[in-house]
Design a protein around this motif. Sequence first.
Motif, PDB file in Angstrom:
ATOM      1  N   SER A   1      -4.846  -9.262  -8.352  1.00  0.00           N
ATOM      2  CA  SER A   1      -6.183  -9.705  -7.934  1.00  0.00           C
ATOM      3  C   SER A   1      -6.414  -9.484  -6.442  1.00  0.00           C
ATOM      4  N   TYR A   2      -5.471  -8.828  -5.761  1.00  0.00           N
ATOM      5  CA  TYR A   2      -5.700  -8.579  -4.334  1.00  0.00           C
ATOM      6  C   TYR A   2      -6.665  -7.403  -4.137  1.00  0.00           C
ATOM      7  N   THR A   3      -7.320  -7.431  -2.971  1.00  0.00           N
ATOM      8  CA  THR A   3      -8.345  -6.422  -2.687  1.00  0.00           C
ATOM      9  C   THR A   3      -8.105  -5.794  -1.312  1.00  0.00           C
ATOM     10  N   PHE A   4      -8.647  -4.591  -1.123  1.00  0.00           N
ATOM     11  CA  PHE A   4      -8.567  -3.853   0.145  1.00  0.00           C
ATOM     12  C   PHE A   4      -9.986  -3.530   0.589  1.00  0.00           C
ATOM     13  N   THR A   5     -10.352  -3.961   1.773  1.00  0.00           N
ATOM     14  CA  THR A   5     -11.676  -3.638   2.314  1.00  0.00           C
ATOM     15  C   THR A   5     -11.535  -3.294   3.788  1.00  0.00           C
ATOM     16  N   ASP A   6     -11.912  -2.082   4.150  1.00  0.00           N
ATOM     17  CA  ASP A   6     -11.930  -1.661   5.565  1.00  0.00           C
ATOM     18  C   ASP A   6     -10.631  -1.957   6.310  1.00  0.00           C
ATOM     19  N   GLY A   7      -9.508  -1.692   5.665  1.00  0.00           N
ATOM     20  CA  GLY A   7      -8.228  -1.851   6.360  1.00  0.00           C
ATOM     21  C   GLY A   7      -7.645  -3.252   6.290  1.00  0.00           C
ATOM     22  N   TYR A   8      -8.364  -4.162   5.662  1.00  0.00           N
ATOM     23  CA  TYR A   8      -7.869  -5.539   5.526  1.00  0.00           C
ATOM     24  C   TYR A   8      -7.663  -5.858   4.052  1.00  0.00           C
ATOM     25  N   MET A   9      -6.641  -6.649   3.755  1.00  0.00           N
ATOM     26  CA  MET A   9      -6.428  -7.050   2.365  1.00  0.00           C
ATOM     27  C   MET A   9      -6.560  -8.561   2.231  1.00  0.00           C
ATOM     28  N   HIS A  10      -6.870  -8.959   0.998  1.00  0.00           N
ATOM     29  CA  HIS A  10      -7.019 -10.384   0.674  1.00  0.00           C
ATOM     30  C   HIS A  10      -6.309 -10.611  -0.662  1.00  0.00           C
ATOM     31  N   PRO A  11      -5.558 -11.719  -0.794  1.00  0.00           N
ATOM     32  CA  PRO A  11      -4.818 -11.925  -2.043  1.00  0.00           C
ATOM     33  C   PRO A  11      -5.693 -12.295  -3.239  1.00  0.00           C
ATOM     34  N   GLY A  12      -6.972 -12.595  -3.009  1.00  0.00           N
ATOM     35  CA  GLY A  12      -7.838 -13.017  -4.114  1.00  0.00           C
ATOM     36  C   GLY A  12      -7.702 -14.513  -4.348  1.00  0.00           C
ATOM     37  N   ASP A  13      -8.562 -15.043  -5.200  1.00  0.00           N
ATOM     38  CA  ASP A  13      -8.598 -16.497  -5.387  1.00  0.00           C
ATOM     39  C   ASP A  13      -8.172 -16.943  -6.779  1.00  0.00           C
ATOM     40  N   ALA A  14      -7.473 -16.069  -7.494  1.00  0.00           N
ATOM     41  CA  ALA A  14      -6.916 -16.487  -8.793  1.00  0.00           C
ATOM     42  C   ALA A  14      -5.851 -17.560  -8.528  1.00  0.00           C
ATOM     43  N   PRO A  15      -5.725 -18.546  -9.377  1.00  0.00           N
ATOM     44  CA  PRO A  15      -4.688 -19.571  -9.179  1.00  0.00           C
ATOM     45  C   PRO A  15      -3.285 -18.949  -9.168  1.00  0.00           C
ATOM     46  N   GLY A  16      -2.428 -19.475  -8.299  1.00  0.00           N
ATOM     47  CA  GLY A  16      -1.063 -18.956  -8.205  1.00  0.00           C
ATOM     48  C   GLY A  16      -1.001 -17.748  -7.286  1.00  0.00           C
TER      49      GLY A  16
END
Length: 403
Positions: free
Chosen positions: A355-370
């Motif tokens: 569920s992680y995402t990549f946008t403009d050189g930055y990543m986010h782990p996403g908000d799925a539980p766990g």
Amino acid sequence: MKITDARVVVSSPGRNYVTLVIETEDGITGVGDATLNGRELAVASYLSEHLCPLLIGRDARRIEDAWQYFYKGAYWRRGPVTMTAIAAIDVALWDIKGKAAGMPVYELLGGAAREGVMVYGHASGTTLEDLSADFQRHLDLGYKAIRAQAAVPGLDKTYGIAPVDGKLYEPASSNVPQEDTWETTAYLDFAPKMMAHVREQFGYGVHVLHDVHHRLTPIEAGRLGASLEQYRPFWIEDPTPAEDQSAFRLIRQHTTTPVAVGEVFNSIWDCQQLITERLIDYIRTSVSHAGGITHLRRIFSLADLYGVRSGSHGAGDLSPVSFAAALHVDMSIPNFGIQEHMGHRDPAGEVFKTSYTFTDGYMHPGDAPGIGVEFDEDAAARFPFDAKYLPVNRRLDGSVHDW
Ligand code: GCO
Ligand code: MG
């Protein structure tokens, strides 16, 4: 919340991964990455023979207690096999805790300390022109930081050159390790030329990183750092074999080029001197090889005290489970520096739904539980283990050198 099952799945969706699955009595499942590239079955057996039986019946909520139990309880301290096994348990338990709480793990670690995590990709080429093309490809993808590696003229094979798409370049194709060659003088002459080329082509608006992969002596590393200073690299990584911590004093005496170390470390003790003597700028320990989220946060807290930032290892041999776990840690710590992002080759995506995402050189782990990674065991069964070794490195006279 009792643990009812703990099992190890070894599969090869693109490359070999060892995955620990822990189930609890209330039906929550957690996953951890137990992959140790080239030595996968040692960790699989350490877990399935020695630790999984002890997990059954334990309370899945007691993460710190499990960590201490398996670390101190083994009597034998540290080491990549033990610490990778403990890491897998630790991450699986954090995954379970997040799912039980209905929150992504970074929320449990204190919440987002930033909007996203700056990652660096890998650009490489067998010629400087090929490196430029790959570097441009990464810029087009949006990366703000890019590692640059190019083949050293005169050497048969150079570390870090991707034949295809930057996602796979290390494992040998057979059951015998590939042999590389090494010659320090050629490398030391070439590295500043490569860095000059990258800066001439792309300017100073992008962070450029470089991995030396443990090959120099301290004084050679000092010379390399000094010769690269004018090109302002973000860091040079693993300039010397990192188990000799005091060697870094010599490097520090000769250059202000930032130094990053730690992908082969397993514990806080491996980097204690490097951090407390301020001999490095970035500590590259990973979730999966340094005892999991619990221990990695302890290392990064120590580093924070001494002005050292994180720069976690994130090569493709760390499965999407530990990559996701790294992003949760990166999101939540005050002294985050950068996160390596080599990516994963298909068909890994069929086995690990992330569920992680990549946008403009930055990543986010996403908000799925766990942790945010669903592991498909049926899909994993379609990709059986495929034994491979990391390369071995030899100098031109035939003697074995650090790879
Ligand atoms: C890196 C690393 C990797 C390692 C690999 C070993 O900086 O990404 O050096 O390329 O060599 O993870 O398994
Ligand atoms: Mg490296």
